[in-house]
Design a protein around this motif. Structure first.
Motif, PDB file in Angstrom:
ATOM      1  N   ASP A   1      30.101  29.388  34.917  1.00 28.59           N
ATOM      2  CA  ASP A   1      28.885  28.946  36.259  1.00 28.59           C
ATOM      3  C   ASP A   1      29.896  28.937  37.687  1.00 28.59           C
ATOM      4  O   ASP A   1      29.676  28.446  38.301  1.00 28.59           O
ATOM      5  CB  ASP A   1      28.537  27.682  36.110  1.00 28.59           C
ATOM      6  CG  ASP A   1      29.640  26.376  36.237  1.00 28.59           C
ATOM      7  OD1 ASP A   1      30.843  26.718  36.004  1.00 28.59           O
ATOM      8  OD2 ASP A   1      29.430  25.122  36.189  1.00 28.59           O
ATOM      9  N   ARG A   2      31.029  29.765  37.624  1.00 24.31           N
ATOM     10  CA  ARG A   2      31.917  29.937  38.731  1.00 24.31           C
ATOM     11  C   ARG A   2      32.673  31.093  38.628  1.00 24.31           C
ATOM     12  O   ARG A   2      33.127  31.737  37.828  1.00 24.31           O
ATOM     13  CB  ARG A   2      32.575  28.703  38.926  1.00 24.31           C
ATOM     14  CG  ARG A   2      33.845  28.342  38.021  1.00 24.31           C
ATOM     15  CD  ARG A   2      34.531  26.984  38.266  1.00 24.31           C
ATOM     16  NE  ARG A   2      33.309  25.851  37.854  1.00 24.31           N
ATOM     17  CZ  ARG A   2      33.533  24.506  38.290  1.00 24.31           C
ATOM     18  NH1 ARG A   2      34.523  24.274  38.734  1.00 24.31           N
ATOM     19  NH2 ARG A   2      32.825  23.760  37.873  1.00 24.31           N
ATOM     20  N   LEU A   3      32.906  31.587  40.113  1.00 24.13           N
ATOM     21  CA  LEU A   3      33.787  32.954  40.374  1.00 24.13           C
ATOM     22  C   LEU A   3      35.105  32.525  40.975  1.00 24.13           C
ATOM     23  O   LEU A   3      34.749  31.743  41.977  1.00 24.13           O
ATOM     24  CB  LEU A   3      32.906  33.980  40.948  1.00 24.13           C
ATOM     25  CG  LEU A   3      33.508  35.309  41.302  1.00 24.13           C
ATOM     26  CD1 LEU A   3      33.606  36.010  40.137  1.00 24.13           C
ATOM     27  CD2 LEU A   3      32.590  35.658  42.578  1.00 24.13           C
ATOM     28  N   ALA A   4      36.139  33.189  40.499  1.00 25.84           N
ATOM     29  CA  ALA A   4      37.297  32.866  41.067  1.00 25.84           C
ATOM     30  C   ALA A   4      37.696  34.027  41.969  1.00 25.84           C
ATOM     31  O   ALA A   4      37.517  35.490  41.655  1.00 25.84           O
ATOM     32  CB  ALA A   4      38.445  32.693  39.975  1.00 25.84           C
ATOM     33  N   VAL A   5      37.842  34.018  43.286  1.00 23.37           N
ATOM     34  CA  VAL A   5      38.015  35.073  44.132  1.00 23.37           C
ATOM     35  C   VAL A   5      39.638  35.170  44.236  1.00 23.37           C
ATOM     36  O   VAL A   5      40.233  34.106  45.075  1.00 23.37           O
ATOM     37  CB  VAL A   5      37.437  34.935  45.456  1.00 23.37           C
ATOM     38  CG1 VAL A   5      37.778  35.988  46.556  1.00 23.37           C
ATOM     39  CG2 VAL A   5      35.982  35.134  45.249  1.00 23.37           C
ATOM     40  N   LEU A   6      40.426  36.183  44.172  1.00 16.48           N
ATOM     41  CA  LEU A   6      41.799  36.106  43.968  1.00 16.48           C
ATOM     42  C   LEU A   6      42.359  36.871  45.157  1.00 16.48           C
ATOM     43  O   LEU A   6      41.635  37.952  45.848  1.00 16.48           O
ATOM     44  CB  LEU A   6      42.515  36.737  42.803  1.00 16.48           C
ATOM     45  CG  LEU A   6      41.662  36.336  41.527  1.00 16.48           C
ATOM     46  CD1 LEU A   6      42.207  36.995  40.313  1.00 16.48           C
ATOM     47  CD2 LEU A   6      42.123  34.905  41.377  1.00 16.48           C
ATOM     48  N   ASP A   7      43.484  36.608  45.612  1.00 18.77           N
ATOM     49  CA  ASP A   7      44.368  37.502  46.729  1.00 18.77           C
ATOM     50  C   ASP A   7      45.357  38.094  45.872  1.00 18.77           C
ATOM     51  O   ASP A   7      45.980  37.450  45.171  1.00 18.77           O
ATOM     52  CB  ASP A   7      44.854  36.357  47.760  1.00 18.77           C
ATOM     53  CG  ASP A   7      43.763  35.857  48.420  1.00 18.77           C
ATOM     54  OD1 ASP A   7      42.840  36.427  49.217  1.00 18.77           O
ATOM     55  OD2 ASP A   7      43.353  34.494  48.486  1.00 18.77           O
ATOM     56  N   VAL A   8      45.732  39.197  46.475  1.00 20.48           N
ATOM     57  CA  VAL A   8      47.118  39.901  46.085  1.00 20.48           C
ATOM     58  C   VAL A   8      48.236  39.182  46.666  1.00 20.48           C
ATOM     59  O   VAL A   8      48.227  38.734  47.774  1.00 20.48           O
ATOM     60  CB  VAL A   8      47.141  41.184  46.553  1.00 20.48           C
ATOM     61  CG1 VAL A   8      48.217  42.109  46.153  1.00 20.48           C
ATOM     62  CG2 VAL A   8      45.800  42.080  46.076  1.00 20.48           C
ATOM     63  N   PRO A   9      49.231  38.945  45.832  1.00 17.90           N
ATOM     64  CA  PRO A   9      50.438  38.367  46.301  1.00 17.90           C
ATOM     65  C   PRO A   9      51.072  38.889  47.642  1.00 17.90           C
ATOM     66  O   PRO A   9      51.261  40.068  47.336  1.00 17.90           O
ATOM     67  CB  PRO A   9      51.299  38.208  44.994  1.00 17.90           C
ATOM     68  CG  PRO A   9      50.451  38.375  43.860  1.00 17.90           C
ATOM     69  CD  PRO A   9      49.269  39.204  44.199  1.00 17.90           C
ATOM     70  N   PRO A  10      51.427  38.162  48.551  1.00 19.08           N
ATOM     71  CA  PRO A  10      51.719  38.737  49.818  1.00 19.08           C
ATOM     72  C   PRO A  10      52.884  39.664  49.622  1.00 19.08           C
ATOM     73  O   PRO A  10      53.448  40.436  50.514  1.00 19.08           O
ATOM     74  CB  PRO A  10      52.011  37.674  50.910  1.00 19.08           C
ATOM     75  CG  PRO A  10      52.311  36.524  49.904  1.00 19.08           C
ATOM     76  CD  PRO A  10      51.225  36.621  48.703  1.00 19.08           C
ATOM     77  N   ALA A  11      53.880  39.386  48.687  1.00 20.03           N
ATOM     78  CA  ALA A  11      55.166  40.122  48.449  1.00 20.03           C
ATOM     79  C   ALA A  11      55.013  41.528  47.621  1.00 20.03           C
ATOM     80  O   ALA A  11      55.758  42.457  47.758  1.00 20.03           O
ATOM     81  CB  ALA A  11      55.792  39.452  47.555  1.00 20.03           C
TER      82      ALA A  11
END
Length: 497
Positions: free
Chosen positions: A255-265
């Motif tokens: 019942d949920r979606l994770a929206v991920l960010d690329v690590p800034p490094a």
């Protein structure tokens, strides 16, 4: 109550968060670092003003406040926020009152309401007026924190002062000495000017993030999850393992979606592709179907300057906005991003193709339209779990099905129970069909509900009832199968076949 007040007049504001709505699919959970506020305790906020009131203004070192602002600026309406922190210390100072009568203690500790360096240098001015012919003794307190609006508490009685200051956003008063002896009135007026010190921030550990992930999984309302500071706080294998732990925590609920960010490094396209590959190496399509990666980061206004901010908060705001306008089944793509003026990195077309082929949803800047979300896929390569629109349709149906079926868990397994369950589920699916979420010209082409002797044979455990649901999303014409199991010994279980 914080702010100006009149003697004898009080205003009580009920806390937010009591009216949760588990059927909604536009509510987000943000796990990350903030200036102040409770650590590890989820707080429900319904506006950017709520965020600032509870967690303070944006702190330049942390990404989560800016992600939250992007969420609300792009149409988000409700979020749960979990502040994540390492073993930080709390600013405080001693306040020696002396042997003045009428107080609860001869000394107090003035302590910041939450750990961190945010309260260092905070000033507390206290003015005591003794009893006169004009009235009983009173205390006035003014609290001034760096970068925050001041608080004023006038006309308070000395007795019970610690309890009356619990309405402050910034400080708490802790008795730190014995009660004063009676009959010592002291001077007509006394003043104290105190300064808080000793607070320090600490980067979250893997364990702190793990605790926050576990906490958000217990919240029934969020359907979207973001961790904007994760890539800064954890790196390498620790970061990848934490992302996989997050996905394993949300996958069973469907019942949920994770929206991920690329690590800034990770500055090069090769590094970004390798990082995504480390997640996809699990090969678990159901797990990867719980996550989407949006890249590159955004440039957003920060006073007179621009700041680089992970895209997850803004994208969650776009998803929430489209959810309210068109429904959870709408693809979050080709939609304008607000409260951002540029991309942190502009990739040439061949590199955009590489990122797209790796499963990354791009943010693009198009002539005449500005910044736009340009993708609606999860990390899964399986067509059944690849499209965000389909996953969110499942999330909506699972939430609605739970509400319809949960009250029936302890009913006797009978023909009446089966009929009641089928009617309740059919009502949910008809609503989705009428909203345009399902394919077909007629309801029977859009969904099927089977709860009879074919999946509940006579030899089956009478304490268990099985109901199978098939739905055809509007595009493409594929059926998604859900298996609903009601058991008197284990409650309600939804399984995606």
């Amino acid at each position: 109550m914080a702010g100006e007040a009149l003697p004898g007049v009080s205003l009580a504001c009920p806390p937010r968060g009591s009216g949760t709505e588990p059927l909604r699919t536009d509510v987000a959970a943000f796990l990350g670092r903030l200036r102040r506020g409770p650590v590890g305790t989820p707080v429900r906020v319904e506006s950017w003003n709520d965020v600032v009131g509870t967690f303070g203004p944006p702190e330049g070192a942390f990404a989560t406040p800016y992600a939250l602002r992007g969420f609300f600026e792009n149409g988000g309406r409700t979020a749960w926020v979990l502040r994540v922190s390492g073993p930080a210390t709390t600013a405080r100072t001693a306040w020696p009152v002396g042997s003045l009568s009428g107080w609860d203690a001869t000394s107090y500790q003035v302590v910041a309401t939450s750990p961190g360096a945010w309260a260092n240098g905070g000033r507390v001015a206290i003015r005591h007026q003794a009893s006169t012919v004009a009235g009983p003794p009173t205390v006035g307190v003014r609290v001034m924190m760096p970068g925050e609006p001041p608080e004023t508490f006038p006309g308070l009685p000395p007795a019970g002062l610690a309890d009356r200051l619990t309405g402050s956003r910034y400080i708490r008063l802790v008795p730190d000495g014995p009660p004063p002896p009676p009959g010592r009135p002291g001077p007509i007026s006394t003043s104290w000017d105190l300064t808080l010190a000793g607070g320090a921030d600490a980067a979250p550990t893997r364990g702190a993030y793990s605790d926050a992930v576990t906490e958000q999984a217990e919240l029934p309302e969020p359907a979207l999850v973001a961790l904007p500071d994760l890539g800064t706080d954890l790196s390498g294998a620790a970061h990848t393992d934490m992302v996989l732990e997050l996905l394993r925590s949300v996958e069973p609920s469907h019942d949920r979606l994770a929206v991920l960010d690329v690590p800034p490094a990770l500055s090069s396209v090769d590094q970004v592709v390798d990082w995504v590959g480390s997640l996809e190496a699990t090969g678990d399509s159901q797990l990867l179907g719980c996550a989407a990666v949006y890249h590159p980061p955004l440039r957003t206004p920060d006073g007179q300057d621009l700041r680089t901010v992970p895209a997850s908060g803004h994208v969650l705001g776009v998803i929430a906005r489209l959810d309210g306008e068109r429904g959870a089944h709408h693809t979050p793509a080709n939609a304008v991003i607000l409260e951002a003026v540029d991309l942190a990195t502009e990739y040439p077309e061949p590199q955009q193709v590489r990122l797209f082929d790796a499963g990354i949803d791009l943010i693009r800047c198009t002539r005449g339209r500005g910044l736009m979300v340009w993708g609606g896929r999860t990390l899964s390569a399986d067509p059944g779990t690849r499209h965000i629109a389909h996953r969110r349709l499942v999330h909506l149906l699972v939430r609605a099905i739970r509400r319809a079926a949960s009250p029936l868990v302890f009913d006797v397994n009978s023909a009446e129970l089966r009929l009641t369950l089928v009617r309740a589920l059919t009502s949910v699916l008809l609503s989705a069909f009428r909203a345009g979420a399902l394919a077909g010209a007629r309801p029977e082409q859009a969904f099927r509900v089977v709860c009879d002797d074919t999946n509940n044979p006579p030899e089956q455990d009478p304490g268990q009832l099985v109901c199978e649901i098939e739905v055809a999303p509007a595009v493409p014409m594929e059926f998604i199968r859900l298996r609903l199991v009601l058991g008197q010994d284990r409650g309600l279980e939804v399984i995606e076949a």
